[in-house]
Design a protein around this motif. Structure first.
Motif, PDB file in Angstrom:
ATOM      1  N   HIS A 170       0.847  -1.184   0.000  1.00 20.02           N
ATOM      2  CA  HIS A 170       0.000   0.000   0.000  1.00 20.02           C
ATOM      3  C   HIS A 170       0.885   1.237   0.000  1.00 20.02           C
TER       4      HIS A 170
ATOM      5  N   GLU B  33      -6.550   9.267   0.113  1.00 19.39           N
ATOM      6  CA  GLU B  33      -5.148   9.001   0.442  1.00 19.39           C
ATOM      7  C   GLU B  33      -4.546  10.243   1.074  1.00 19.39           C
TER       8      GLU B  33
ATOM      9  N   TRP C 161       5.082   1.957  -2.799  1.00 17.72           N
ATOM     10  CA  TRP C 161       4.326   0.846  -2.225  1.00 17.72           C
ATOM     11  C   TRP C 161       5.190   0.174  -1.175  1.00 17.72           C
TER      12      TRP C 161
ATOM     13  N   ILE D 123      -4.904   5.120   3.022  1.00 18.06           N
ATOM     14  CA  ILE D 123      -3.948   4.419   2.177  1.00 18.06           C
ATOM     15  C   ILE D 123      -4.612   3.950   0.894  1.00 18.06           C
ATOM     16  N   CYS D 124      -3.764   3.672  -0.094  1.00 11.99           N
ATOM     17  CA  CYS D 124      -4.196   3.123  -1.376  1.00 11.99           C
ATOM     18  C   CYS D 124      -3.490   1.790  -1.579  1.00 11.99           C
ATOM     19  N   PHE D 125      -4.242   0.721  -1.813  1.00 10.76           N
ATOM     20  CA  PHE D 125      -3.629  -0.582  -2.049  1.00 10.76           C
ATOM     21  C   PHE D 125      -3.093  -0.678  -3.474  1.00 10.76           C
ATOM     22  N   HIS D 126      -2.033  -1.459  -3.622  1.00  5.58           N
ATOM     23  CA  HIS D 126      -1.447  -1.708  -4.943  1.00  5.58           C
ATOM     24  C   HIS D 126      -2.526  -2.271  -5.881  1.00  5.58           C
TER      25      HIS D 126
ATOM     26  N   THR E 181      -5.746  -5.521  -4.620  1.00  2.00           N
ATOM     27  CA  THR E 181      -6.819  -4.625  -4.174  1.00  2.00           C
ATOM     28  C   THR E 181      -7.746  -5.284  -3.153  1.00  2.00           C
TER      29      THR E 181
END
Length: 282
Positions: free
Chosen positions: A184, A194, A242, A271-274, A278
């Motif tokens: 993430h 984010e 990441w 956060i943003c997941f890869h 997801t």
């Protein structure tokens, strides 16, 4: 941007006469997050000024008295406070109580029996009061499942304890498990999705000869990249990218202290997941 070869910080690389670890924004090549580790002999004391940063004093092992003097609170009223940190035998023994020290203050740490103490810091704007965080009030979260299960101690997460900029938590990863997974990132300010946060991972491994691995991969062209074998006393800097997984050697539980802060006006961990992972935390 911090040079890629400097993102892995081995034990002793930033040591000096005052600290076993001393990572400040200048050393990290960013603007907010700091980490210091102070080691005190029995009867030892350590004094520092907080300057333009807020700090949390956290036991890694041992107890101490923390005295805070200076301005305290948004009223600017002069204040002096003294707190007792009971501490713990080790980071693997359980959660610890802690003390918050505001900016523009003088702090003295004194330990009768000696110990090791983390100072997690962040440059900040607001002047908040010095406070004590009791161990029984620390929210403990079981995150993930199976070989991705780990324990997160949210002692100063954005939702658990008020700071101006600083976010800091502890994670225990059982031997053989993965944590900080799925990969993430939090390197952009995107409202509601984010937040931009610089992050420090500080590691300790349970048992002799134990180790783990930490991965950081680029989220943009020329971004940060790390694949490091980590041992007790090592740190990894995450200015962007990441991050994850963090992998613990079988038979050796892994601890890491996360210190985060950033330039955004909102103190949140979003956060943003890869895109290839997801599914989020399972």
């Amino acid at each position: 941007m911090t040079h890629k070869t400097e993102l892995y910080v081995p034990k002793g690389a930033t040591a000096n006469a005052r600290y076993a670890v001393d990572i400040d924004p200048k050393r990290a090549g960013w603007t907010h997050s700091s980490l210091r580790i102070v080691e005190l002999e029995p009867g030892g004391t350590h004094t520092f000024t907080t300057g333009d940063s807020e700090w949390i004093v956290l036991s890694l092992n041992g107890g101490c008295t923390v005295r805070v003097s200076g301005e305290s609170g948004e009223s600017g009223a002069a204040a002096d406070a003294e707190f007792q940190i009971l501490g713990r035998e080790s980071v693997f023994a359980g959660v610890s109580d802690f003390v918050y020290a505001p900016r523009d203050a003088r702090v003295q740490i004194a330990s009768g029996a000696g110990g090791r103490f983390a100072l997690a810091g962040a440059k900040c704007e607001r002047l908040l009061p010095a406070r004590y965080g009791p161990a029984p009030e620390v929210p403990v979260e079981d995150r993930g499942s199976g070989n991705c299960a780990r324990q997160v101690r949210n002692f100063a997460s954005a939702d658990a304890f008020e700071c101006d900029k600083l976010i800091t938590v502890e994670v225990i990863t059982p031997g053989g498990n993965w944590s900080s997974y799925p990969p993430h990132k939090h390197d952009e300010n995107r409202p509601g999705e984010e937040t931009e946060l610089e992050e420090i991972y500080y590691f300790e491994i349970d048992g002799p000869h134990g180790f783990g691995y930490q991965r950081v991969s680029p989220s943009r062209e020329g971004g940060s990249e790390v694949l490091a074998e980590v041992r007790s006393g090592d740190a990894v800097l995450v200015p962007d990218g990441w991050h994850g997984p963090s992998i613990a050697q079988p038979g050796h539980n892994m601890y890491y202290l996360n210190v985060m802060a950033g330039p955004g006006s909102e103190r949140q961990w979003r956060i943003c997941f890869h895109p290839d992972h997801t599914e989020g935390y399972r």
